[in-house]
Design a protein around this motif. Structure first.
Motif, PDB file in Angstrom:
ATOM      1  N   UNK A  38      40.652  54.132  45.542  1.00 14.75           N
ATOM      2  CA  UNK A  38      41.449  53.257  46.402  1.00 14.75           C
ATOM      3  C   UNK A  38      41.435  51.825  45.882  1.00 14.75           C
ATOM      4  N   UNK A  39      40.277  51.380  45.402  1.00 13.69           N
ATOM      5  CA  UNK A  39      40.186  50.029  44.857  1.00 13.69           C
ATOM      6  C   UNK A  39      41.054  49.881  43.616  1.00 13.69           C
ATOM      7  N   UNK A  40      41.003  50.862  42.719  1.00  9.39           N
ATOM      8  CA  UNK A  40      41.806  50.776  41.500  1.00  9.39           C
ATOM      9  C   UNK A  40      43.295  50.714  41.831  1.00  9.39           C
ATOM     10  N   UNK A  41      43.728  51.478  42.808  1.00 11.09           N
ATOM     11  CA  UNK A  41      45.135  51.449  43.202  1.00 11.09           C
ATOM     12  C   UNK A  41      45.528  50.065  43.702  1.00 11.09           C
ATOM     13  N   UNK A  42      44.631  49.420  44.439  1.00 10.80           N
ATOM     14  CA  UNK A  42      44.913  48.075  44.940  1.00 10.80           C
ATOM     15  C   UNK A  42      44.955  47.056  43.799  1.00 10.80           C
ATOM     16  N   UNK A  43      44.080  47.218  42.807  1.00 11.71           N
ATOM     17  CA  UNK A  43      44.152  46.321  41.652  1.00 11.71           C
ATOM     18  C   UNK A  43      45.512  46.440  40.968  1.00 11.71           C
ATOM     19  N   UNK A  44      45.989  47.672  40.824  1.00 14.77           N
ATOM     20  CA  UNK A  44      47.294  47.879  40.196  1.00 14.77           C
ATOM     21  C   UNK A  44      48.409  47.301  41.064  1.00 14.77           C
ATOM     22  N   UNK A  45      48.275  47.395  42.369  1.00 19.35           N
ATOM     23  CA  UNK A  45      49.331  46.905  43.260  1.00 19.35           C
ATOM     24  C   UNK A  45      49.570  45.413  43.081  1.00 19.35           C
ATOM     25  N   UNK A  46      48.496  44.642  42.985  1.00 16.88           N
ATOM     26  CA  UNK A  46      48.658  43.189  42.919  1.00 16.88           C
ATOM     27  C   UNK A  46      48.600  42.654  41.492  1.00 16.88           C
ATOM     28  N   UNK A  47      48.300  43.528  40.512  1.00 19.31           N
ATOM     29  CA  UNK A  47      48.255  43.089  39.123  1.00 19.31           C
ATOM     30  C   UNK A  47      46.970  42.383  38.746  1.00 19.31           C
ATOM     31  N   UNK A  48      45.837  42.842  39.290  1.00 20.43           N
ATOM     32  CA  UNK A  48      44.545  42.229  38.995  1.00 20.43           C
ATOM     33  C   UNK A  48      43.882  42.934  37.817  1.00 20.43           C
ATOM     34  N   UNK A  49      43.333  42.139  36.886  1.00 18.37           N
ATOM     35  CA  UNK A  49      42.609  42.674  35.741  1.00 18.37           C
ATOM     36  C   UNK A  49      41.184  42.109  35.799  1.00 18.37           C
ATOM     37  N   UNK A  50      40.200  42.987  35.926  1.00 23.79           N
ATOM     38  CA  UNK A  50      38.818  42.542  36.122  1.00 23.79           C
ATOM     39  C   UNK A  50      38.227  41.937  34.854  1.00 23.79           C
ATOM     40  N   UNK A  51      38.373  42.624  33.731  1.00 23.95           N
ATOM     41  CA  UNK A  51      37.909  42.089  32.463  1.00 23.95           C
ATOM     42  C   UNK A  51      36.541  42.550  32.007  1.00 23.95           C
ATOM     43  N   UNK A  52      35.643  42.914  32.954  1.00 21.36           N
ATOM     44  CA  UNK A  52      34.292  43.346  32.564  1.00 21.36           C
ATOM     45  C   UNK A  52      33.849  44.497  33.461  1.00 21.36           C
ATOM     46  N   UNK A  53      34.468  45.648  33.300  1.00 25.63           N
ATOM     47  CA  UNK A  53      34.156  46.787  34.167  1.00 25.63           C
ATOM     48  C   UNK A  53      32.942  47.581  33.667  1.00 25.63           C
ATOM     49  N   UNK A  54      31.850  46.869  33.386  1.00 27.31           N
ATOM     50  CA  UNK A  54      30.596  47.549  33.085  1.00 27.31           C
ATOM     51  C   UNK A  54      30.091  48.253  34.333  1.00 27.31           C
ATOM     52  N   UNK A  55      29.240  49.267  34.168  1.00 31.71           N
ATOM     53  CA  UNK A  55      28.785  50.008  35.345  1.00 31.71           C
ATOM     54  C   UNK A  55      27.975  49.135  36.286  1.00 31.71           C
ATOM     55  N   UNK A  56      27.330  48.098  35.770  1.00 28.53           N
ATOM     56  CA  UNK A  56      26.573  47.208  36.649  1.00 28.53           C
ATOM     57  C   UNK A  56      27.487  46.275  37.432  1.00 28.53           C
ATOM     58  N   UNK A  57      28.785  46.271  37.115  1.00 26.66           N
ATOM     59  CA  UNK A  57      29.753  45.482  37.870  1.00 26.66           C
ATOM     60  C   UNK A  57      30.612  46.355  38.783  1.00 26.66           C
ATOM     61  N   UNK A  58      30.161  47.583  39.026  1.00 29.72           N
ATOM     62  CA  UNK A  58      30.899  48.511  39.897  1.00 29.72           C
ATOM     63  C   UNK A  58      30.196  48.611  41.243  1.00 29.72           C
ATOM     64  N   UNK A  59      30.930  48.306  42.300  1.00 29.73           N
ATOM     65  CA  UNK A  59      30.380  48.308  43.652  1.00 29.73           C
ATOM     66  C   UNK A  59      30.279  49.720  44.211  1.00 29.73           C
TER      67      UNK A  59
END
Length: 513
Positions: A250-271
């Motif tokens: 659900x979070x990934x879909x929302x990122x795509x909806x608004x055009x957000x790019x996280x930049x550092x999707x390491x596993x320690x940065x995953x909620x």
């Protein structure tokens, strides 16, 4: 603020290293270490989030709260600590990491029983800082404060920010990792979340083969953040993992909806609870580009590019599955759940895209339509947000060239206008399949497509002003980001100016903060 309401549930349950030492070290068999913030002699408040403070139950700010916001002269009931976690960084196992500069104050419950965790970022080194100083700079703190609030008002699950305080000291940072470090104003931000638990907390305990503590942590997470889970035994842990997968999709879909790019999707940065967390070299899309990464550290591989975020989140979930395997002990279930993740994400993604286009439901040919649209966006270098703003207003009597020039970063040609016209014809034909009116279609689009996004060049301009002691741009951005589905300031709803194309911090950034 009512600081006496801050509690320490986490510390009351889990084992910790209570030495309080700042020595950078491995801390096996514990989940946290107590640590004191460094303290700052000349703090100055830059921003305070009154709405969030009221929402969490902290109440109104007064001048006596400044020492708490600056992590200095803390109340007796606040016992500060940092947590240990591990992770995969850029696809490689990095071992123990932990919160190197995030120090927890505890948690607070509002009158409705909702729990919010509080932590300082930039208040000094912890036992998990490795070789870093535990500080933060105004630049990155302001970016995190504003972007997390922007995401909140866009309706994207996220951590939030309570305050920014200047520390009165200068912090040395090499912003572009080019061997040219410079002093920058130091700052401390307080950020909040339902939970700051990460995939990496579970990876650490599994790697250490501390199954008892892994079980205890997972039981704690289920009881506190997944109340819908009522099963027992290994089935409980299966339901837990499946729920984390759903929240992540659900979070990934929302990122795509608004055009957000996280930049550092390491596993320690995953909620664990499906929040956007750890705002570093992020960006909102300007020109639509599936291969765009805002992180200079991510070049040339572009592992964390915009179009790869769903794929990477699935890879990260594989690592969480490996960590939870000692509790679930069913490889077939984990493989099936992870394989289903892709289908689940794309179903949400396509429904989301249908809403952005004003379609009441999906049709069999929409895959082909979306592919045609992606090719158009890429070929003509169209702005992701502005395209939908203009599309919502489009009708056959509108000027085609005016549409193109408002949304394209490329030069206008007869060929490009022809491609845009062909697509708009196919769009009108597809919209005519709706059973709702054009007005209702546009209302659906208005709910899905923001008028305002917090672009990096706007953040850059704001940061430069704040460094000069000015707040006009900051106040305007705060007003705009709190109303993203309205056009409050038309000058913000335009393409990124060409003069910012090669300016550091306006498109791409490093991980340095």
């Amino acid at each position: 603020m009512n600081l006496q309401n801050i509690t320490q549930q986490y510390l009351d349950i889990f084992p910790g290293d209570l030495s309080g030492s700042l020595q950078q070290r491995q801390t096996p068999n514990v989940l946290y270490s107590t640590v004191k913030p460094v303290g700052f002699a000349r703090p100055k408040l830059i921003l305070f989030n009154e709405e969030l403070s009221q929402h969490t139950g902290l109440g109104k700010f007064d001048d006596e709260d400044l020492p708490f916001l600056a992590a200095t002269d803390l109340p007796a009931n606040v016992r500060t600590y940092a947590t240990a976690y591990a992770g995969h960084q850029f696809g490689n196992w990095a071992g123990q990491l932990g919160d190197g500069r995030a120090i927890y104050a505890g948690e607070i419950k509002d009158e409705n029983g909702r729990t919010t965790e509080l932590q300082w970022k930039g208040a000094g080194a912890t036992p998990y800082s490795r070789s870093a100083d535990g500080r933060a700079v105004l630049r990155s703190s302001l970016r995190e404060y504003l972007m997390s609030e922007a995401m909140w008002y866009l309706g994207v699950p996220t951590t939030r920010s309570l305050s920014i305080v200047l520390t009165g000291e200068q912090v040395i940072r090499d912003m572009m990792y080019d061997g040219n470090p410079q002093p920058e104003p130091g700052a401390v931000v307080i950020r909040t979340a339902e939970s700051f638990l990460r995939f990496g907390h579970f990876e650490l305990l599994s790697a250490q083969k501390d199954i008892a503590l892994l079980t205890e942590l997972t039981d704690f997470a289920i009881a506190n953040y997944f109340p819908e889970i009522r099963t027992e035994g290994s089935l409980k842990y299966r339901d837990f993992f499946a729920s984390v997968c759903r929240k992540t999709a659900a979070l990934m879909s929302e990122w795509f909806r608004v055009g957000f790019v996280h930049g550092v999707m390491n596993t320690d940065n995953m909620s664990l609870v499906g929040l956007t967390i750890d705002y570093g070299p992020f960006s909102m899309l300007d020109s639509y580009d599936l291969n765009f990464t805002p992180n200079t550290t991510d070049l040339p591989g572009r592992r964390y590019a915009f179009g790869k975020q769903a794929q990477i989140s699935q890879w990260n979930l594989w690592q969480l599955a490996n960590a939870l395997f000692p509790l679930i002990e069913n490889a077939d279930f984990l493989e099936k759940t992870l394989n289903e993740y892709s289908d689940h994400f794309w179903q949400q993604h396509d429904c989301m895209m249908a809403s952005k286009f004003g379609f009441e439901n999906l049709t069999e040919k929409d895959d082909e339509f979306f592919t045609e649209w992606q090719k158009l966006m890429t070929d003509l270098q169209l702005d992701y947000t502005l395209f939908f703003t203009e599309l919502e207003k489009w009708d056959e009597s509108a000027g085609l060239q005016d549409f193109f020039e408002k949304v394209s970063y490329s030069v206008t040609t007869d060929e490009s206008l022809s491609k845009l016209n062909d697509f708009l014809i196919s769009y009108i034909e597809r919209r005519n399949l709706n059973n709702i009116t054009i007005a209702e279609s546009r209302m659906l689009m208005a709910k899905s497509n923001p008028r305002f996004i917090l672009r990096n060049y706007l953040l850059f301009e704001c940061i430069e002003e704040v460094k000069r002691g000015e707040k006009n741009m900051l106040n305007k951005l705060l007003h705009a980001l709190q109303n993203p589905y309205q056009e409050i300031y038309p000058e913000f709803s335009v393409k990124r100016p060409l003069g910012y194309d090669d300016v550091s911090g306006c498109s791409m950034l490093s991980c340095s903060s």
